[in-house]
Scaffold this motif. Structure first.
Motif, PDB file in Angstrom:
ATOM      1  N   LEU A  98       6.722   2.639 -12.256  1.00 55.23           N
ATOM      2  CA  LEU A  98       5.894   2.939 -11.092  1.00 55.23           C
ATOM      3  C   LEU A  98       4.503   3.325 -11.579  1.00 55.23           C
ATOM      4  O   LEU A  98       4.330   4.363 -12.226  1.00 55.23           O
ATOM      5  CB  LEU A  98       6.507   4.070 -10.257  1.00 55.23           C
ATOM      6  CG  LEU A  98       5.663   4.587  -9.087  1.00 55.23           C
ATOM      7  CD1 LEU A  98       5.314   3.466  -8.122  1.00 55.23           C
ATOM      8  CD2 LEU A  98       6.381   5.721  -8.366  1.00 55.23           C
ATOM      9  N   LEU A 125      -3.277   5.631  -6.388  1.00 57.83           N
ATOM     10  CA  LEU A 125      -2.437   5.843  -5.225  1.00 57.83           C
ATOM     11  C   LEU A 125      -2.577   7.259  -4.687  1.00 57.83           C
ATOM     12  O   LEU A 125      -2.586   8.231  -5.450  1.00 57.83           O
ATOM     13  CB  LEU A 125      -0.974   5.586  -5.574  1.00 57.83           C
ATOM     14  CG  LEU A 125      -0.586   4.169  -6.013  1.00 57.83           C
ATOM     15  CD1 LEU A 125       0.918   4.107  -6.283  1.00 57.83           C
ATOM     16  CD2 LEU A 125      -0.986   3.133  -4.980  1.00 57.83           C
ATOM     17  N   GLU A 129       0.783   7.037  -0.402  1.00 62.08           N
ATOM     18  CA  GLU A 129       1.105   5.721  -0.954  1.00 62.08           C
ATOM     19  C   GLU A 129       2.229   5.813  -1.991  1.00 62.08           C
ATOM     20  O   GLU A 129       3.092   4.927  -2.063  1.00 62.08           O
ATOM     21  CB  GLU A 129      -0.145   5.103  -1.581  1.00 62.08           C
ATOM     22  CG  GLU A 129      -1.174   4.669  -0.547  1.00 62.08           C
ATOM     23  CD  GLU A 129      -2.488   4.249  -1.176  1.00 62.08           C
ATOM     24  OE1 GLU A 129      -3.076   3.258  -0.704  1.00 62.08           O
ATOM     25  OE2 GLU A 129      -2.941   4.919  -2.143  1.00 62.08           O
ATOM     26  N   ILE A 130       2.222   6.878  -2.773  1.00 58.35           N
ATOM     27  CA  ILE A 130       3.318   7.074  -3.740  1.00 58.35           C
ATOM     28  C   ILE A 130       4.635   7.239  -3.013  1.00 58.35           C
ATOM     29  O   ILE A 130       5.670   6.675  -3.405  1.00 58.35           O
ATOM     30  CB  ILE A 130       3.024   8.288  -4.648  1.00 58.35           C
ATOM     31  CG1 ILE A 130       1.874   7.953  -5.605  1.00 58.35           C
ATOM     32  CG2 ILE A 130       4.270   8.710  -5.424  1.00 58.35           C
ATOM     33  CD1 ILE A 130       1.348   9.126  -6.386  1.00 58.35           C
ATOM     34  N   ARG A 132       5.461   5.953  -0.180  1.00 58.89           N
ATOM     35  CA  ARG A 132       5.895   4.642   0.316  1.00 58.89           C
ATOM     36  C   ARG A 132       6.441   3.775  -0.818  1.00 58.89           C
ATOM     37  O   ARG A 132       7.407   3.028  -0.632  1.00 58.89           O
ATOM     38  CB  ARG A 132       4.735   3.932   1.019  1.00 58.89           C
ATOM     39  CG  ARG A 132       4.319   4.566   2.341  1.00 58.89           C
ATOM     40  CD  ARG A 132       3.672   3.559   3.260  1.00 58.89           C
ATOM     41  NE  ARG A 132       2.485   2.954   2.673  1.00 58.89           N
ATOM     42  CZ  ARG A 132       1.234   3.311   2.951  1.00 58.89           C
ATOM     43  NH1 ARG A 132       1.008   4.305   3.808  1.00 58.89           N
ATOM     44  NH2 ARG A 132       0.233   2.700   2.396  1.00 58.89           N
ATOM     45  N   GLU A 133       5.821   3.859  -1.998  1.00 58.16           N
ATOM     46  CA  GLU A 133       6.318   3.121  -3.151  1.00 58.16           C
ATOM     47  C   GLU A 133       7.740   3.557  -3.508  1.00 58.16           C
ATOM     48  O   GLU A 133       8.622   2.734  -3.758  1.00 58.16           O
ATOM     49  CB  GLU A 133       5.403   3.347  -4.364  1.00 58.16           C
ATOM     50  CG  GLU A 133       4.058   2.658  -4.298  1.00 58.16           C
ATOM     51  CD  GLU A 133       4.173   1.179  -4.562  1.00 58.16           C
ATOM     52  OE1 GLU A 133       4.194   0.764  -5.736  1.00 58.16           O
ATOM     53  OE2 GLU A 133       4.260   0.429  -3.574  1.00 58.16           O
ATOM     54  N   LEU A 137      11.386   1.562  -3.517  1.00 58.77           N
ATOM     55  CA  LEU A 137      12.244   1.479  -4.698  1.00 58.77           C
ATOM     56  C   LEU A 137      13.640   2.034  -4.419  1.00 58.77           C
ATOM     57  O   LEU A 137      14.652   1.458  -4.842  1.00 58.77           O
ATOM     58  CB  LEU A 137      11.595   2.234  -5.863  1.00 58.77           C
ATOM     59  CG  LEU A 137      10.407   1.518  -6.513  1.00 58.77           C
ATOM     60  CD1 LEU A 137       9.580   2.482  -7.339  1.00 58.77           C
ATOM     61  CD2 LEU A 137      10.899   0.362  -7.373  1.00 58.77           C
ATOM     62  N   ARG A 350       7.040  -4.218 -10.970  1.00 58.75           N
ATOM     63  CA  ARG A 350       5.662  -4.561 -10.648  1.00 58.75           C
ATOM     64  C   ARG A 350       4.761  -3.679 -11.514  1.00 58.75           C
ATOM     65  O   ARG A 350       5.033  -2.488 -11.680  1.00 58.75           O
ATOM     66  CB  ARG A 350       5.353  -4.317  -9.171  1.00 58.75           C
ATOM     67  CG  ARG A 350       6.176  -5.168  -8.211  1.00 58.75           C
ATOM     68  CD  ARG A 350       5.834  -6.658  -8.322  1.00 58.75           C
ATOM     69  NE  ARG A 350       6.638  -7.462  -7.409  1.00 58.75           N
ATOM     70  CZ  ARG A 350       7.803  -8.014  -7.719  1.00 58.75           C
ATOM     71  NH1 ARG A 350       8.323  -7.820  -8.935  1.00 58.75           N
ATOM     72  NH2 ARG A 350       8.467  -8.741  -6.844  1.00 58.75           N
ATOM     73  N   GLY A 354       0.839   0.222  -6.185  1.00 53.15           N
ATOM     74  CA  GLY A 354       1.091  -0.229  -4.823  1.00 53.15           C
ATOM     75  C   GLY A 354       1.861  -1.524  -4.744  1.00 53.15           C
ATOM     76  O   GLY A 354       1.982  -2.120  -3.671  1.00 53.15           O
ATOM     77  N   TYR A 356       5.076  -2.259  -4.872  1.00 51.53           N
ATOM     78  CA  TYR A 356       6.403  -2.306  -4.249  1.00 51.53           C
ATOM     79  C   TYR A 356       6.350  -2.222  -2.731  1.00 51.53           C
ATOM     80  O   TYR A 356       7.226  -2.750  -2.055  1.00 51.53           O
ATOM     81  CB  TYR A 356       7.268  -1.163  -4.775  1.00 51.53           C
ATOM     82  CG  TYR A 356       7.535  -1.236  -6.256  1.00 51.53           C
ATOM     83  CD1 TYR A 356       8.418  -2.170  -6.787  1.00 51.53           C
ATOM     84  CD2 TYR A 356       6.898  -0.362  -7.143  1.00 51.53           C
ATOM     85  CE1 TYR A 356       8.665  -2.238  -8.145  1.00 51.53           C
ATOM     86  CE2 TYR A 356       7.140  -0.419  -8.510  1.00 51.53           C
ATOM     87  CZ  TYR A 356       8.022  -1.362  -9.004  1.00 51.53           C
ATOM     88  OH  TYR A 356       8.253  -1.429 -10.348  1.00 51.53           O
ATOM     89  N   ASP A 357       5.346  -1.557  -2.208  1.00 48.60           N
ATOM     90  CA  ASP A 357       5.256  -1.343  -0.767  1.00 48.60           C
ATOM     91  C   ASP A 357       4.771  -2.620  -0.093  1.00 48.60           C
ATOM     92  O   ASP A 357       3.640  -3.046  -0.289  1.00 48.60           O
ATOM     93  CB  ASP A 357       4.299  -0.186  -0.469  1.00 48.60           C
ATOM     94  CG  ASP A 357       4.115   0.046   1.019  1.00 48.60           C
ATOM     95  OD1 ASP A 357       5.016  -0.339   1.783  1.00 48.60           O
ATOM     96  OD2 ASP A 357       3.075   0.612   1.397  1.00 48.60           O
ATOM     97  N   ASP A 360       1.368  -3.041   1.738  1.00 45.39           N
ATOM     98  CA  ASP A 360       0.087  -3.201   1.043  1.00 45.39           C
ATOM     99  C   ASP A 360      -0.226  -4.695   0.963  1.00 45.39           C
ATOM    100  O   ASP A 360       0.381  -5.434   0.205  1.00 45.39           O
ATOM    101  CB  ASP A 360       0.174  -2.600  -0.362  1.00 45.39           C
ATOM    102  CG  ASP A 360      -1.180  -2.537  -1.053  1.00 45.39           C
ATOM    103  OD1 ASP A 360      -2.118  -3.217  -0.573  1.00 45.39           O
ATOM    104  OD2 ASP A 360      -1.303  -1.807  -2.049  1.00 45.39           O
TER     105      ASP A 360
END
Length: 482
Positions: A98, A125, A129-130, A132-133, A137, A350, A354, A356-357, A360
């Motif tokens: 991440l 991030l 945003e973290i 949401r990532e 996951l 990834r 950002g 994985y979300d 985005d």
């Protein structure tokens, strides 16, 4: 704050330790020279020694690295398979990287995050945003993360610690949670490592990239990372701060792979001798292209044959150590290297902040390097189970305090498998129930049944205990482990 002042304030001059004298170019070159043109008898002696699970010396490793006879190479590849299965069984730990940010003050010539690369957008991030990532996951089934960031004042330790807390705090449906976070961030002072330890990380990882000082200087022309000795001595400061699970690595392709394998082994030897704890993991990435870097080609390409060889030699040399392989490698190569020593893999990775979300929509390139295994996690899980390996999301050792010397006392004689196999079974069952597809559940059911038969034969009482826990997971319980 200017880059120069940032460097002075953060690092000062107190960075050299005895590791810098223990690992020198001259020493590595001498080891390689002394092991040239090995006899068949000597190679077989080393293989026999390695099969006793006591490891091999750096000179013996150098001997194997320089073997060209295909039959002998096949013999130590097979030995590496046996050693890996004796220590860890057929389990493969699954994790995801991440990336918190891609800002960086360094100018590493091979890295897409380099300061002078103007072909990528920069992103840090936010905590939202973290979150949401991590939600994304967790909804794929991940329980273990490796968090990374570029090296820059804007992503200082306070930001990293806050971001780790955010990641741990995220909970989703089906018992979704992150149970272990490892960190791969720029070297810190001892005091800052103490702060990082308080954030409840598992393993701290830092790659030396290459152990050759002259090549290192060419590839790292500016920024804090240009200081070879500050980076090489990082694990001393981590250990002094109480972080006793550390991971080392080299980026193969930056210099002669044989040189860097011996550098890694000397590093492992130094840590074991000084702290009684060798590295918890070693990482073996090969250099992949990255957008906006001046390297038109890999300086020292590592063929697939040589890559197999170096993985096997590392497994024989440090049998107690987890070996990590990323999605830089192809599906085929990853599957092959599971046999020869690899015990931990990333999945569904990834390398973009950002990435994985799905909300985005930014399509501009943000990645650190290119990936080759782009399969979704469930497809990777299905393939692993089909091939007779067991995917593991286990985090038990860290959470029960089996770290550092306590872990090594179990791993070195091969006793850690007594925990690895049953805990892998429990976490795999949990994954299949909560996140599996028809395909992964089909292969997973057969995999677990085979493992249970083996467990009944080896330890009937333990098998009964695990069977009860598997039934409890099927009824909806989560996070069961030994």
């Amino acid at each position: 704050m200017s880059e120069i002042n940032y460097f002075k304030e953060e690092f000062g001059n107190n960075y050299r330790t005895e590791v810098c004298d223990y690992i020198t170019d001259e020493k590595i070159e001498h080891i390689l020279a002394s092991a040239k043109e090995p006899s068949q008898q000597e190679v077989k002696r080393i293989i026999d020694k390695a099969l006793k699970l006591d490891g091999i010396t750096s000179i013996e490793a150098a001997t194997l690295l320089q073997v060209e006879d295909e039959d002998l190479i096949d013999q130590f590849l097979e030995a590496a398979r046996k050693v890996k299965e004796e220590i860890y069984g057929k389990r493969l730990v699954i994790f995801a990287p991440l990336y918190f940010a891609n800002q960086c003050v360094n100018n590493c010539l091979y890295c897409g995050f380099r300061k002078d690369n103007h072909q990528i957008d920069r992103k840090k991030l936010s905590q939202t945003e973290i979150r949401r990532e991590v939600e994304a996951l967790e909804r794929e089934g991940h329980k273990r993360l490796l968090v990374l960031t570029g090296e820059a004042p804007i992503t200082d330790l306070d930001y990293v610690v806050e971001s780790i807390k955010t990641a741990y705090d995220v909970k989703t449906e089906n018992g979704g949670e992150i149970r272990r976070i490892n960190a791969e961030i720029a070297p810190l002072s001892t005091e800052d490592f103490k702060k990082l330890k308080e954030s409840e990380i598992g393993t701290y990882t830092c790659f030396q990239e290459t152990y050759n000082r002259k090549q290192y200087a060419k590839l790292h022309p500016s920024g804090p990372k240009s200081n070879f000795e500050w980076r090489l001595s990082v694990m001393d400061r981590a250990q002094e701060a109480g972080i006793d699970d550390v991971g080392i690595g080299a980026l193969f392709g930056l210099y002669d792979y044989k040189f860097d394998v011996i550098g890694m082994l000397l590093h492992a030897e130094y840590l074991d001798q000084k702290y009684g704890v060798g590295p918890h993991t070693v990482s073996v990435p090969r250099l992949n292209p990255a957008t906006g870097t001046p390297l038109d080609e890999v300086p020292y390409p590592v063929s697939d044959a040589d890559f197999r060889k170096l993985v096997a030699v590392l497994r024989l040399a440090v049998p107690y150590t987890g070996m990590i392989l990323s999605t830089r490698e192809s599906t085929e190569m990853r599957n092959e290297l599971f046999e020869h020593g690899v015990s931990q893999i990333s999945a569904g990775s990834r390398t973009t902040p950002g990435g994985y979300d799905k909300k985005d929509k930014n399509k501009k390139e943000l990645a650190q390097f290119s990936l080759h295994d782009l399969r979704p996690i469930d497809e990777i899980i299905s393939g692993i189970a089909k091939d007779g390996y067991i995917p593991s999301f286990c985090t038990a050792c860290y959470r029960l305090g089996r770290t550092g010397k306590d872990f090594m006392d179990l791993a070195k004689p091969g006793k850690i498998q007594e925990f690895c196999r049953p805990n892998a079974m429990l976490t795999f069952k949990e994954y299949l129930k909560d996140y599996g597809t028809d395909k992964s559940r089909e292969y997973g059911k057969e995999c677990l049944a085979n493992l249970m038969e083996d467990l009944k034969e080896d330890n009937p009482k333990l098998a009964e205990n695990i069977a009860d826990k598997l039934d409890a997971i099927a009824e909806g319980e989560h996070d069961l482990y030994l």
